[in-house]
Structure formats: structure tokens, C-alpha cells
Design a protein around this motif. Structure first.
Motif, PDB file in Angstrom:
ATOM      1  N   CYS A  54      12.286  -4.345 -14.217  1.00 20.04           N
ATOM      2  CA  CYS A  54      11.102  -4.043 -15.034  1.00 20.04           C
ATOM      3  C   CYS A  54      10.122  -3.187 -14.250  1.00 20.04           C
ATOM      4  O   CYS A  54       9.614  -2.171 -14.751  1.00 20.04           O
ATOM      5  CB  CYS A  54      10.404  -5.331 -15.449  1.00 20.04           C
ATOM      6  SG  CYS A  54      11.254  -6.203 -16.728  1.00 20.04           S
ATOM      7  N   TYR A  55       9.896  -3.582 -13.011  1.00 21.48           N
ATOM      8  CA  TYR A  55       8.938  -2.819 -12.214  1.00 21.48           C
ATOM      9  C   TYR A  55       9.426  -1.410 -11.955  1.00 21.48           C
ATOM     10  O   TYR A  55       8.655  -0.457 -11.938  1.00 21.48           O
ATOM     11  CB  TYR A  55       8.645  -3.544 -10.894  1.00 21.48           C
ATOM     12  CG  TYR A  55       7.520  -4.534 -11.030  1.00 21.48           C
ATOM     13  CD1 TYR A  55       6.209  -4.066 -11.127  1.00 21.48           C
ATOM     14  CD2 TYR A  55       7.744  -5.901 -11.091  1.00 21.48           C
ATOM     15  CE1 TYR A  55       5.169  -4.954 -11.270  1.00 21.48           C
ATOM     16  CE2 TYR A  55       6.719  -6.788 -11.240  1.00 21.48           C
ATOM     17  CZ  TYR A  55       5.428  -6.322 -11.329  1.00 21.48           C
ATOM     18  OH  TYR A  55       4.394  -7.172 -11.480  1.00 21.48           O
TER      19      TYR A  55
ATOM     20  N   LEU B 185      -0.851  -6.159 -14.010  1.00 21.48           N
ATOM     21  CA  LEU B 185       0.499  -5.725 -13.668  1.00 21.48           C
ATOM     22  C   LEU B 185       0.947  -6.369 -12.368  1.00 21.48           C
ATOM     23  O   LEU B 185       2.084  -6.800 -12.214  1.00 21.48           O
ATOM     24  CB  LEU B 185       0.478  -4.203 -13.517  1.00 21.48           C
ATOM     25  CG  LEU B 185       1.758  -3.459 -13.794  1.00 21.48           C
ATOM     26  CD1 LEU B 185       2.213  -3.743 -15.206  1.00 21.48           C
ATOM     27  CD2 LEU B 185       1.524  -1.978 -13.617  1.00 21.48           C
ATOM     28  N   VAL B 186       0.004  -6.442 -11.448  1.00 21.54           N
ATOM     29  CA  VAL B 186       0.340  -7.048 -10.167  1.00 21.54           C
ATOM     30  C   VAL B 186       0.507  -8.554 -10.329  1.00 21.54           C
ATOM     31  O   VAL B 186       1.389  -9.170  -9.730  1.00 21.54           O
ATOM     32  CB  VAL B 186      -0.735  -6.710  -9.125  1.00 21.54           C
ATOM     33  CG1 VAL B 186      -0.509  -7.475  -7.846  1.00 21.54           C
ATOM     34  CG2 VAL B 186      -0.741  -5.218  -8.856  1.00 21.54           C
TER      35      VAL B 186
ATOM     36  N   VAL C 182       1.627 -10.281 -12.750  1.00 21.20           N
ATOM     37  CA  VAL C 182       2.882 -10.744 -13.349  1.00 21.20           C
ATOM     38  C   VAL C 182       4.073 -10.498 -12.460  1.00 21.20           C
ATOM     39  O   VAL C 182       5.204 -10.659 -12.868  1.00 21.20           O
ATOM     40  CB  VAL C 182       3.132 -10.095 -14.727  1.00 21.20           C
ATOM     41  CG1 VAL C 182       2.082 -10.523 -15.698  1.00 21.20           C
ATOM     42  CG2 VAL C 182       3.215  -8.598 -14.594  1.00 21.20           C
ATOM     43  N   ALA C 183       3.787 -10.124 -11.228  1.00 21.69           N
ATOM     44  CA  ALA C 183       4.904  -9.871 -10.325  1.00 21.69           C
ATOM     45  C   ALA C 183       5.621 -11.154  -9.943  1.00 21.69           C
ATOM     46  O   ALA C 183       6.773 -11.121  -9.518  1.00 21.69           O
ATOM     47  CB  ALA C 183       4.397  -9.162  -9.079  1.00 21.69           C
ATOM     48  N   ARG C 184       4.963 -12.268 -10.116  1.00 18.71           N
ATOM     49  CA  ARG C 184       5.580 -13.545  -9.743  1.00 18.71           C
ATOM     50  C   ARG C 184       6.787 -13.807 -10.634  1.00 18.71           C
ATOM     51  O   ARG C 184       6.702 -13.619 -11.851  1.00 18.71           O
ATOM     52  CB  ARG C 184       4.543 -14.668  -9.913  1.00 18.71           C
ATOM     53  CG  ARG C 184       4.742 -15.760  -8.931  1.00 18.71           C
ATOM     54  CD  ARG C 184       3.602 -16.761  -9.061  1.00 18.71           C
ATOM     55  NE  ARG C 184       4.175 -18.075  -9.005  1.00 18.71           N
ATOM     56  CZ  ARG C 184       4.308 -18.884 -10.054  1.00 18.71           C
ATOM     57  NH1 ARG C 184       3.793 -18.489 -11.205  1.00 18.71           N
ATOM     58  NH2 ARG C 184       4.864 -20.060  -9.925  1.00 18.71           N
ATOM     59  N   VAL C 185       7.848 -14.239  -9.997  1.00 23.96           N
ATOM     60  CA  VAL C 185       9.041 -14.549 -10.791  1.00 23.96           C
ATOM     61  C   VAL C 185       8.891 -15.958 -11.327  1.00 23.96           C
ATOM     62  O   VAL C 185       8.730 -16.907 -10.577  1.00 23.96           O
ATOM     63  CB  VAL C 185      10.305 -14.430  -9.932  1.00 23.96           C
ATOM     64  CG1 VAL C 185      11.517 -14.795 -10.759  1.00 23.96           C
ATOM     65  CG2 VAL C 185      10.432 -13.049  -9.356  1.00 23.96           C
TER      66      VAL C 185
ATOM     67  N   GLU D  12       6.928 -11.237 -19.927  1.00 20.92           N
ATOM     68  CA  GLU D  12       6.131 -10.472 -18.980  1.00 20.92           C
ATOM     69  C   GLU D  12       6.615  -9.038 -18.870  1.00 20.92           C
ATOM     70  O   GLU D  12       5.832  -8.117 -18.618  1.00 20.92           O
ATOM     71  CB  GLU D  12       6.166 -11.137 -17.615  1.00 20.92           C
ATOM     72  CG  GLU D  12       5.178 -12.273 -17.526  1.00 20.92           C
ATOM     73  CD  GLU D  12       5.425 -13.147 -16.323  1.00 20.92           C
ATOM     74  OE1 GLU D  12       4.719 -14.139 -16.198  1.00 20.92           O
ATOM     75  OE2 GLU D  12       6.323 -12.817 -15.519  1.00 20.92           O
ATOM     76  N   ALA D  13       7.896  -8.867 -19.062  1.00 20.77           N
ATOM     77  CA  ALA D  13       8.414  -7.493 -19.028  1.00 20.77           C
ATOM     78  C   ALA D  13       7.756  -6.659 -20.120  1.00 20.77           C
ATOM     79  O   ALA D  13       7.318  -5.524 -19.893  1.00 20.77           O
ATOM     80  CB  ALA D  13       9.912  -7.508 -19.202  1.00 20.77           C
TER      81      ALA D  13
ATOM     82  N   MET E 178       4.250  -5.927 -19.171  1.00 17.16           N
ATOM     83  CA  MET E 178       4.125  -4.905 -18.137  1.00 17.16           C
ATOM     84  C   MET E 178       4.176  -3.515 -18.748  1.00 17.16           C
ATOM     85  O   MET E 178       3.386  -2.628 -18.397  1.00 17.16           O
ATOM     86  CB  MET E 178       5.257  -5.044 -17.128  1.00 17.16           C
ATOM     87  CG  MET E 178       4.953  -5.993 -16.000  1.00 17.16           C
ATOM     88  SD  MET E 178       6.435  -6.483 -15.180  1.00 17.16           S
ATOM     89  CE  MET E 178       6.931  -4.959 -14.461  1.00 17.16           C
TER      90      MET E 178
END
Lengths: 658, 150
Positions: A134-135, B44-45, B47-50, B60-61, B64
Motif C-alpha cells: 500500500c505504501y 498517513l504515517v 496508519v503505518a502500524r500493522v 487502512e489501505a 491511505m
């Protein structure tokens, strides 16, 4: 064993299968929360439990059969067991197939088994990988849009850079409403010059606003149709050959430029592009100015009628008659590639020109002479084209700042004082030019025939004034060199060695000033001081050669008279005659005859001997009578010969006297 | 840009107020856009947590993507603002424009004077040459001979 199989099937295998399927679901993002119970029920329903019943029946049958066959085969038990195992396996495979076919099997009633650490980790890894994906996508998206922004920024930088540079020289306007159209920011160049504010409405040219667009490369682009650009053309009616040549000459550079503007925009740098745009705008601006001039001329041609008259009128074409059989035209010619209109213009002109004999005298000269002169004609009309533009340019733009008449605008310095219109001034100038060229031709003719005359042009720096000097230098006196005493005498009596005649032409008036020739009136009064005065005559073109020749002859007579006086011989002087008194009342005269038509030399001399005491003023009559005197025709003489003749005469007279 | 400057050569009060207002709105827009971008970026940052439940991850994808789009939009808006400022700079830089006009005027006047001088010099040269040629001609053999022979 059978019991164990049953247990494994229901308790052990299914959770593993469930785990697998959940993993897949998780991967494929199947929402599991919807209708959980229902789904469970439906899934349970799908499981076929028939096999269990059948199995029971088979067991019973087997039991029965086993009971029936008293002697069982020794391997029978193993075979049965294998069969059972096969059935079990097929059931399992069946179940697996069912599970696979239905994608989702959850058995909610079971407690979720605690995942093994490696399972949990792999789960987490999958999630992390997904997130990373996704990123990555987001990053790609950002990169893409950043690139797009960069491009947009570069385009804008180019556009605004060009716009700023052009704005320094041109008036840029912004229209907010127009900015909706893509590729058009609503900028326009305003080329219309409103510094001319006479209350009159100049026809607003459609070109006066030029729209600014973006081209494909984001660069500033203007599109001006070259057909709209007109250039002013001035010429004499009847001189079409030159015009065609000229129009072709005019056309080529501009069309070139136009091509440049269209084709290699990509290859050229911004600097060049801005320059090109600049020159394009300049062309348009010039065209607008030309239209303004044409418009003003049009208006003045109708309003005022001094010195010219309007004879022809067409779209963008104006024909004016100047009198003296000269007519000129002023037209706006499109500088674009549209040859047909220009050629149409030409043919029309040819038709016009052929009808009356309206060609000027200059054109008559043209007819006599050849292309060399025609080139001169061409340059003359170009001159006037420039001149009329200059007049109007000063009129339109130069009025607000009242400049003192400096060396710069001495050409048109007189126009304001004159009171007449600009066009009047222009045509007066034109008429003057034509007239003065005729005068020059006459003067040249005279000078050509009279060897001792020199023609000197005096530039006047004025469009309606011309001036020439006819200059004559007489040979030095023979006494001059050897006798020192006489030099005093010479200076006292100021015997002139040089004589001049000045011809001044202002508009169409000729003024002749001659120095050193005796004034006729002064002669009668006997005043010696008048003899060196300056004579002024106004005359017309036809009389000009005669008057000039008379002045020259009288200057020569005057010179000879003074020479005679210097030697000490008494002589009488008339306007065109120098006479010496001999004995017995006889007079010997040197008489000048003036004939401008004479091809050998316009001034011829003759010796006249008279018997009686004739009155000086009757001499001419006597000559015409030609009866009583002895006359010898000497013909045209050079100054040296005349001087020698004088010396001879003096010797003769002196001899007679003694 | 220079709209909100100290006002140059004394604009009227209304114009100054309008300029101030414009500056304010522009600043507000900048602030808004930047806040928007920062906000979205922090989300955006964040939601980086898995997350443990995979469902959230896919949620979350989507989020984003949405945040990224909003950031781009904010940047675009900022760019538009920049180009607007450029336009304003172009059309409101009267001082520099006037300077340039003055400069060009001086240049053109000089040019005109120079051309005048050149023209008059050419005229004088031509007159001098004409005089010289005339005197040459009048003293030349061609002119003197043709009249001498008779």
C-alpha cells in the motif's frame, strides 16, 4: 481405530482446514462479519452427513455378512480396514473439495485455536507485506503527481517568464472571465495606441488586441494572421512595375518570419522565442500605425482640398491628383501571402493608369530613359512613403511633448506654422519636389551648355524649399600678377573674381538672386554703388533659363567693364553690352546675345560698330534694325577668349585714341 | 506578493483595505492548504502500524489512498496559489513596470537623437560629397572640353 478416525475428523482436521481458509480469506479481503450465524448454518448444511449413516448401515451389513460367512478369510479384517480407511480418506477428500469449492467454512462453535507462533508471525508478515505494498502505491502516486506538478511549474515558469519580458514592452491585459477556457489564461496584448486623441474615432483594428495562448509546450503563443497586417504603400500612378517588385520585396521577409514563428518553436530557445514574439507584435503594431495613417489621410483628403484632389477611392486604396498631371496613390497592402489581392490591386492600377495621360513629367522622363531612372523613381516613392509616415508619426505621437525644432525635425518644422493640414503639407512638399526636379533639369541644361558656369546644390534641409547656386569664376587679370600697386586698386574697387547666382525655390515660387551684375535701374541713375548690388527676380519656370543667362551675361559684362577700367580705358556699360568710344563719335560695342535654345552655348557674343553717337539705351533697337552698324558675330566664347578679346579691343581703342 | 506590501505610492484607503483583505485570504488559503497536507501526512504515517485484524489493514489501505489524494490536492491548491501570486506580481508590479517604461523611454529618446544625428550627419556628408562631386565635374575635362572646341 474407527473411533479414532471419527474423532480426528471432527476435532482435529477441521480446525486446520478452517485456519487455511481464513488465511485465504484474509488475503482476499472477504468480510467475515456479515451473517455469521446464517453462514455457519448454511455451511453446516452443506456438509453431507449421509456417509455416516451409510457407514453405519455398512457396518451392520458387514456385521451381518461376517456373521453369515462362517469362515472368514484370514485377510478379511485387513481388507475391511483398508476399505474403511479408503472411505475415510475419500470422505476427507470430499470434505476438502467441498471446503475448497465453497471458499469459506467456519465452525463458530469451536473455540479459536491459539495460533502457533510461526503461524502468527506468518500472518503478521502477510499483513506487513500488504501494508508495504500500500505504501509503495502511495509513494508511486506521490511521485507521479510530483512530476506532474513539476511539469506544470516549469510550464508556468516559461510562460510567465516570457510574459514578463513581453510585458516590459507591451501592454498586457488580463480578463478574468476568459480564464475559464483551458489553455488560455485570459491575457491579451493591447496594441492599440490611444495617444492619439483628437476626438476622432480611429477605426479600431481587429488586431489591436492579441490573445495570449499556451502552446503545446506550455509556452506563450500568440496567433496573428499575417493577412491582417497591412503596410502602407505610396506610389505614383503608372509605375506598376516598380510596385510589383517592391511588394515582392516587402513580402518575403515577413512571410519568412511568419514561417519561423510557426515551425521551429521547439528547437529555439525561450530567448529567441520571446524575441520572435516581440517582432511579431512589432509588426502588428506597425500595421496598426499604418492603418491609422491611412485613416487620417483618408479623413483629411475628404476634409481639406489644398493642393490636391481626390480622384479615386477603393477599399484600402486612395488616389489623389496633385495637379500638374501627377497623381499618386496611397494604399494599404496586405503583407501576408495572399497574392491574389495584391495582384488584383495591380491590375486595377494598370487599368486606371492606362485611361488618361495622368503620368507625371517625371514619368515621362522615365519613359525616355530606362530602368536606372525607374529605380530612382522607386526610391522616390519609398522616400515619400517614409515621409508621410514620419509626418503622421510626429503628429500622432510627438504633439504632446512640444519639442523645440531641433536639427532632428527640421524636415517637418514648417508644417505647424504653415497652418495647412498635414496632408496639404505633404502634397505641397511632393509638388515642390516634382517642381524642383524640373528646375534642376533646366539648370543642369544651362550649366551643361555654358562651360564656365558651375552648379552647386545647396541643401536646405527643408521639404518645401530648394536652393542652387550657379557659380562662375573669371580668369585673373593680367595686371594682377605683375603690378603690385594694382592689387590695392583691385581691393579698393573690389573687382570680383567670382560671381554667383542663387536660385531659391520655395513651394512653387522661383526666386533668382544675382550678385555683381549691374542693376538696370542703377545704371540709369548712374549710381556706381548700385552696380554691385544683389538683384532679385521672381520668375516662372519658362523664363528661368533666360533670366539666368541674362544675369550671367551681365555679370561678364560687368567684369569686363571693371577690367577695362583697371587698364584705364573708359568704357560704357549697358545691361548686356560693353561699349568703347572711338574717335569721331564712333562706338565699338561688345554685345551678348542670350538664347537658351542654342545648342553650342547659350551666350553668344558679337562686336558692334556704330557710326553715330547713339544713345546707350537705343542700342538694342539698333541691333534689331541691323542697318546702320557694322556687326561681327563672334559666337560663344570662353571667358579667357573674352578677356583676350577685351584686351585686343582695349589695345585697338587705345591705338585709335592715340 | 507585493500586494500586502507597505503600499507603495499611497493607494487609497479602500484599495489598501482590499489589498489587506486579499492578503489575508491568501494567507488563510496557504495556512489551510498546508494544515491539510500536514494533517493528511500525519494520518498517513499513523496508519503505518500493522494491525492484527487484517480487515483493518485493508480499511487502512483505502484510507491511505484517500489521504494521499488529499495531499496531492492540497499541493495543487498551493501551486495554484503560487501562480495566482505570480499573476498578481506581474500585474501589480507597477513600480518596476514604470521604471522599465521610463528606462525604455530614455533609451528610445537616445536612439531617436542618435538617429537624428546620424541622419543629419549623413545629410551633411551627402551635401559635402555632392559639392565635391559638383566641383570635380565642373573642373573636369568632360565639361570644359565639350564647350571649348567651338
Amino acid at each position: 481405530m474407527e473411533e479414532g478416525m471419527e474423532l480426528q475428523l471432527s476435532l482435529d482436521k477441521l480446525p486446520i482446514k478452517r485456519l487455511d481458509s481464513i488465511e485465504e480469506n484474509g488475503m482476499e479481503r472477504f468480510p467475515l462479519n456479515a451473517d455469521y450465524d446464517e453462514k455457519r448454518i448454511s455451511l453446516i448444511r452443506r456438509i453431507d452427513f449421509a456417509w455416516a449413516i451409510e457407514k453405519d448401515e455398512e457396518k451392520k451389513k458387514q456385521k451381518k455378512s461376517s456373521k453369515e460367512t462362517s469362515t472368514p478369510w484370514q485377510w478379511q479384517g485387513m481388507v475391511d480396514n483398508l476399505k474403511l480407511a479408503h472411505q475415510e480418506l475419500s470422505v476427507i477428500i470430499d470434505l476438502i473439495n467441498t471446503v475448497e469449492a465453497n471458499d469459506a467454512v467456519t465452525v463458530a462453535s469451536m473455540t479459536r485455536p491459539k495460533p502457533l507462533p510461526n503461524e502468527a508471525l506468518s500472518d503478521l508478515a502477510v499483513s506487513a507485506a500488504t501494508k508495504l505494498q500500500c505504501y509503495r502505491q502511495v509513494g508511486k502516486y506521490f511521485k507521479q503527481s510530483a512530476k506532474a506538478f513539476e511539469q506544470q511549474l516549469a510550464r508556468e515558469a516559461r510562460f510567465y517568464g516570457a510574459l514578463i519580458r513581453l510585458q516590459q514592452n507591451w501592454k498586457v491585459k488580463r480578463q478574468r472571465q476568459a480564464s475559464i477556457v483551458p489553455g488560455n489564461e485570459g491575457f491579451t496584448f493591447d496594441l492599440f495606441d490611444n495617444s492619439y486623441d483628437q476626438g476622432a474615432i480611429i477605426r479600431s483594428s481587429p488586431m489591436s488586441t492579441v490573445r495570449v495562448n499556451h502552446d503545446a509546450a506550455g509556452m506563450l503563443a500568440i496567433n496573428v494572421s499575417p493577412n491582417l497586417c497591412h503596410s502602407l504603400e505610396f506610389g505614383f500612378v503608372g509605375a506598376q512595375l516598380n510596385m510589383q517588385k517592391k511588394s515582392n520585396e516587402n513580402k518575403s521577409p515577413l512571410s519568412d518570419e511568419h514561417c519561423l514563428g510557426e515551425t521551429d518553436t521547439e528547437s529555439s530557445s525561450d530567448e529567441e522565442y520571446v524575441k520572435k514574439t516581440h517582432s511579431l507584435l512589432r509588426d502588428v503594431h506597425k500595421a496598426i500605425f499604418n492603418e491609422q495613417v491611412f485613416d487620417l489621410v483618408n479623413r483629411e483628403a475628404f476634409n481639406t482640398s489644398t493642393g490636391f484632389s481626390l480622384t479615386g477611392l477603393r477599399e484600402n486604396y486612395l488616389q489623389l491628383s496633385l495637379g500638374q498631371g501627377t497623381s499618386v496613390y496611397l494604399s494599404l497592402v496586405s503583407t501576408g501571402q495572399d497574392h491574389p489581392t495584391v495582384e488584383g490591386e495591380l491590375t486595377n492600377n494598370a487599368e486606371n493608369a492606362s485611361s488618361p495621360l495622368d503620368s507625371s513629367d517625371i514619368l515621362m522622363h522615365d519613359a525616355k530613359q530606362n530602368t536606372l531612372k525607374k529605380k530612382g523613381q522607386h526610391s522616390i516613392s519609398t522616400c515619400y512613403e517614409i515621409y508621410i509616415q514620419q509626418i503622421y508619426q510626429e503628429h500622432i505621437f510627438g504633439r504632446s511633448s512640444e519639442k523645440p525644432i531641433s536639427s532632428g525635425n527640421r524636415l517637418s518644422g514648417a508644417q505647424a506654422k504653415d497652418g495647412s493640414s498635414l496632408l496639404g503639407h505633404f502634397f505641397m512638399s511632393l509638388a515642390h519636389r516634382i517642381f524642383s526636379s524640373k528646375i534642376l533639369a533646366e539648370l543642369e541644361n544651362v550649366v551643361f551648355k555654358v562651360p564656365y558656369l558651375q552648379l552647386i546644390s545647396n541643401p536646405t534641409w527643408h521639404s518645401r524649399g530648394s536652393s542652387w547656386t550657379l557659380f562662375m569664376e573669371v580668369p585673373p587679370s593680367i595686371l594682377h600678377g605683375c603690378q603690385i600697386k594694382t592689387s590695392d586698386y583691385c581691393e579698393k574697387n573690389s573687382i570680383k573674381r567670382q560671381f554667383w547666382i542663387k536660385v531659391v525655390v520655395i513651394d512653387d515660387r522661383i526666386n533668382v538672386k544675382a550678385e555683381g551684375s549691374p542693376n538696370v535701374a542703377g545704371l540709369f541713375k548712374g549710381k556706381s554703388e548700385d552696380t554691385h548690388s544683389i538683384n532679385k527676380y521672381d520668375c516662372n519656370l519658362a523664363d528661368l533659363p533666360v533670366i539666368i543667362l541674362q544675369q550671367v551675361a551681365s555679370q561678364i559684362i560687368n567684369w569686363l567693364y571693371h577690367e577695362a577700367l583697371m587698364v584705364g580705358i573708359k568704357a560704357n556699360r549697358d545691361f548686356l553690352c560693353l561699349s568703347f568710344e572711338l574717335e569721331q563719335g564712333e562706338t565699338l560695342g561688345l554685345v551678348a546675345n542670350v538664347d537658351p535654345e542654342d545648342t553650342d552655348g547659350c551666350i553668344s557674343w558679337s562686336l558692334v560698330m556704330e557710326d553715330s553717337f547713339a544713345e546707350v539705351q537705343k542700342l538694342h533697337k539698333n541691333i534689331t534694325n541691323g542697318a546702320s552698324e557694322y556687326r561681327k558675330f563672334l559666337g560663344p566664347l570662353s571667358l579667357d577668349l573674352l578677356y583676350a578679346t577685351l584686351i585686343d579691343l582695349i589695345a585697338f581703342v587705345g591705338g585709335c585714341g592715340h | 506578493m507585493n500586494k500586502g506590501g507597505p503600499g507603495g505610492g499611497g493607494p487609497t484607503a479602500a484599495a489598501a483595505a482590499a489589498a489587506a483583505q486579499k492578503q489575508k485570504t491568501l494567507l488563510q488559503r496557504v495556512d489551510g492548504d498546508i494544515a491539510n497536507i500536514v494533517d493528511n501526512f500525519s494520518h498517513l504515517v499513523n496508519v503505518a502500524r500493522v494491525n492484527d485484524p487484517p480487515v483493518r489493514n485493508s480499511q487502512e489501505a483505502f484510507m491511505m489512498e484517500m489521504r494521499a489524494a488529499r495531499m496531492v490536492q492540497g499541493a495543487d491548491s498551493l501551486l495554484k496559489l503560487v501562480s495566482e501570486l505570480k499573476q498578481t506580481a506581474i500585474f501589480s508590479g507597477f513600480a518596476s513596470l514604470n521604471d522599465h517604461v521610463e528606462q525604455r523611454k530614455v533609451e528610445f529618446n537616445q536612439l531617436a537623437e542618435k538617429s537624428d544625428r546620424t541622419l543629419s550627419r549623413i545629410g551633411e556628408d551627402a551635401a559635402a560629397s555632392l559639392k565635391e562631386l559638383e566641383s570635380h565635374y565642373s573642373s573636369s575635362a568632360q565639361k570644359t572640353n565639350q564647350n571649348m572646341d567651338p
